[in-house]
Design a protein around this motif. Structure first.
Motif, short mmCIF file in Angstrom:
data_model
loop_
_atom_site.label_atom_id
_atom_site.label_comp_id
_atom_site.label_asym_id
_atom_site.label_seq_id
_atom_site.Cartn_x
_atom_site.Cartn_y
_atom_site.Cartn_z
N PHE A 166 -86.90 25.23 82.68
CA PHE A 166 -87.76 25.29 83.86
C PHE A 166 -88.48 26.64 83.91
N ASN A 167 -89.79 26.58 84.05
CA ASN A 167 -90.63 27.79 84.15
C ASN A 167 -90.56 28.68 82.90
N THR A 168 -90.22 28.12 81.77
CA THR A 168 -90.24 28.90 80.53
C THR A 168 -91.69 29.02 80.06
N LYS A 169 -92.04 30.23 79.66
CA LYS A 169 -93.41 30.46 79.17
C LYS A 169 -93.35 30.90 77.72
N ILE A 170 -94.35 30.45 76.97
CA ILE A 170 -94.45 30.84 75.57
C ILE A 170 -95.85 31.39 75.35
N HIS A 171 -95.97 32.59 74.92
CA HIS A 171 -97.21 33.42 74.94
C HIS A 171 -97.94 33.20 76.27
N GLY A 172 -97.25 33.28 77.35
CA GLY A 172 -97.86 33.16 78.68
C GLY A 172 -98.21 31.74 79.10
N LYS A 173 -98.03 30.78 78.19
CA LYS A 173 -98.37 29.39 78.51
C LYS A 173 -97.11 28.61 78.87
N SER A 174 -97.24 27.73 79.86
CA SER A 174 -96.09 26.94 80.27
C SER A 174 -95.58 26.07 79.11
N LEU A 175 -94.29 26.17 78.83
CA LEU A 175 -93.70 25.37 77.75
C LEU A 175 -93.75 23.87 78.10
N SER A 176 -93.82 23.58 79.41
CA SER A 176 -93.83 22.18 79.86
C SER A 176 -95.16 21.49 79.56
N ARG A 177 -96.13 22.23 79.00
CA ARG A 177 -97.41 21.62 78.65
C ARG A 177 -97.39 20.99 77.26
N TYR A 178 -96.32 21.21 76.52
CA TYR A 178 -96.25 20.68 75.15
C TYR A 178 -95.66 19.27 75.15
N GLY A 179 -96.04 18.53 74.11
CA GLY A 179 -95.53 17.16 73.96
C GLY A 179 -96.28 16.20 74.88
N ASP A 180 -96.01 14.91 74.72
CA ASP A 180 -96.62 13.93 75.63
C ASP A 180 -95.99 14.08 77.00
N ILE A 181 -94.69 14.38 76.99
CA ILE A 181 -93.94 14.51 78.23
C ILE A 181 -92.91 15.62 78.10
N THR A 182 -92.72 16.38 79.17
CA THR A 182 -91.58 17.29 79.28
C THR A 182 -90.87 16.97 80.58
N ILE A 183 -89.56 16.78 80.50
CA ILE A 183 -88.82 16.49 81.73
C ILE A 183 -88.03 17.73 82.16
N HIS A 184 -87.76 17.82 83.47
CA HIS A 184 -86.90 18.87 83.99
C HIS A 184 -85.82 18.25 84.87
N SER A 185 -84.69 18.93 84.95
CA SER A 185 -83.62 18.50 85.84
C SER A 185 -83.52 19.52 86.96
N PHE A 186 -83.40 19.02 88.18
CA PHE A 186 -83.22 19.92 89.33
C PHE A 186 -81.82 19.74 89.91
N HIS A 187 -80.87 19.50 89.02
CA HIS A 187 -79.48 19.35 89.43
C HIS A 187 -78.95 20.69 89.95
N ALA A 188 -77.92 20.62 90.79
CA ALA A 188 -77.37 21.84 91.41
C ALA A 188 -76.93 22.89 90.39
N THR A 189 -76.62 22.49 89.16
CA THR A 189 -76.21 23.47 88.15
C THR A 189 -77.39 24.14 87.46
N LYS A 190 -78.60 23.65 87.71
CA LYS A 190 -79.78 24.28 87.11
C LYS A 190 -80.30 25.35 88.07
N LEU A 191 -81.05 26.31 87.54
CA LEU A 191 -81.49 27.41 88.43
C LEU A 191 -82.33 26.90 89.60
N PHE A 192 -83.41 26.18 89.30
CA PHE A 192 -84.18 25.59 90.39
C PHE A 192 -83.59 24.21 90.69
N SER A 193 -83.16 24.04 91.92
CA SER A 193 -82.45 22.80 92.23
C SER A 193 -82.92 22.14 93.52
#
Ligand code: PLP
Length: 374
Positions: A166-193
């Motif tokens: 979540f919110n990982t950046k690679i050379h300043g660009k959001s890592l979630s922009r890669y691939g056809d799809i990127t999923i995130h989990s907002f479970h209580a054990t993840k930082l953003f929940s």
């Protein structure tokens, strides 16, 4: 070791970031008066917009949890046959393939990054392969450029399990922009929940509409187009997310300090491999995995795990076992010959990384580990 005493209060591996209870009540005031509590209500809509901006993606749709995000994603892409994936991930990654009648084909991982080894993907591609499902383990970015090249060459879809990124950046660009799809989990054990929750990011707006159809019973509003499910995020969960988004940066700052204390103190120990991201990557600060190379450190991972436990520190052998060792997968041909993944899963140990770990606690945890060096 003699003068080190156990922590009085147990240090858990995770500690959920929770808003003040009174703030939740305030945030939900309108929700209670209108009775609009789910089905893309105002809070869910607001969180969706805020997250889209915050993690800087073209589209995001919110779901009930990260597992649903994966299942819905593979369904919306209408994938068939085989899917190449990593054995070194959480069970939900591989299970999402099985829930879609896709056969997981395990690809070994790279020793340093602990992510899918792009050198080994091509040899696993068959006429039945439809996609690559990779995980950015602990927020370490996969080799996204190489994966894109392979996917383009063989017309494969790419799905990233970004539950750790979540919110990982690679050379300043959001890592979630890669691939056809990127999923995130907002479970209580993840930082953003959001307590339970998840999000699906994609480039293509048409795909976002399909994802929304699948997460809403496959219903387009006119007809039932696909085998869908109920994957919508409620406004109660979204409200927690809205509040947590405000405290996100503070939590990151605190974790950054703990992270560097671990690195500074453990890096100098021969036989301990610390978690180091490439310089141009902004960390998600969700995990602090170390690797214990027993021959060099002179003490086993098991002993470190048990000693930490005696000192009232919870650590976690995450991910051990590998997904390829599960009963349902262990007889697959691709479940064999995963020697790097096997080695990593036997070396890895995650240490507590959250704001309840005070700097002096982190230092003491390092001392406990250091005292086991032989
Ligand atoms: C947490 C996690 C998931 C599942 O997310 P849930 O919200 O718990 O369903 C999937 N993949 C990975 C790598 C995870 O860590």
């Amino acid at each position: 070791m003699k003068n080190l005493k156990p922590f009085k209060k147990r240090i858990n591996i995770f500690s959920p970031l929770l808003p003040e209870l009174k703030d939740i009540t305030k945030e939900l005031k309108d929700t209670w008066s209108t009775g609009f509590v789910t089905n893309n209500g105002p809070k869910a809509k607001e969180l969706e917009l805020k997250l889209k901006k915050f993690i800087d993606v073209p589209n995001i749709t919110l779901v009930t949890n990260g597992t649903t995000a994966l299942i819905v994603s593979l369904k919306a892409l209408d994938l068939k046959g085989e899917i190449i994936t990593t054995p070194f991930t959480f069970a939900a990654t591989t299970f999402s393939a099985s829930w879609n009648n896709l056969k997981p084909v395990f690809c070994d991982i790279d020793y340093d990054s602990m992510n899918i080894d792009t050198q080994k993907i091509e040899s696993l591609i068959t006429p039945k392969t439809s996609a690559i499902l990779a995980t950015h383990v602990y927020g370490m970015p996969c080799d996204v450029e190489k994966i894109k090249k392979i996917a383009d060459k063989y017309s494969l879809k790419v799905i990233y399990d970004g539950a750790h990124s979540f919110n990982t950046k690679i050379h300043g660009k959001s890592l979630s922009r890669y691939g056809d799809i990127t999923i995130h989990s907002f479970h209580a054990t993840k930082l953003f929940s959001t307590v339970e929750g998840g999000g699906i990011c994609c480039k293509d707006f048409k795909l976002k509409e399909r994802l929304e159809m699948v997460k809403n019973f496959g219903n387009t509003g006119i007809k039932y187009e696909a085998v869908g499910l109920n994957g919508r995020m409620s406004d109660l969960h979204a409200a927690v997310g809205l509040l947590n988004l405000r405290s996100y940066s503070n939590e990151v700052q605190t974790r950054e300090k703990i992270f560097s204390i671990y690195t500074k103190n453990l890096k100098k120990l021969d036989g301990i491999k610390v978690f180091e991201l490439p310089k141009d990557v902004f960390n998600s600060f969700q995990y602090y995995p170390i690797r214990i190379i027993e021959e060099r450190f002179g003490c086993s991972r098991e002993k470190i795990f048990k000693t930490l436990d005696k000192f009232n520190v919870q650590s976690r052998k995450y991910f051990d076992p590998l997904c390829s060792d599960f009963e349902c997968y262990k007889n697959l041909k691709s479940a064999k010959n995963l020697s790097v993944a096997k080695k990593v899963s036997q070396e890895v140990l995650c240490l507590p990384l959250h704001s309840k770990v005070l700097p002096e606690y982190a230092k003491k945890i390092c001392l406990i580990i250091q005292s086991l060096k032989r």
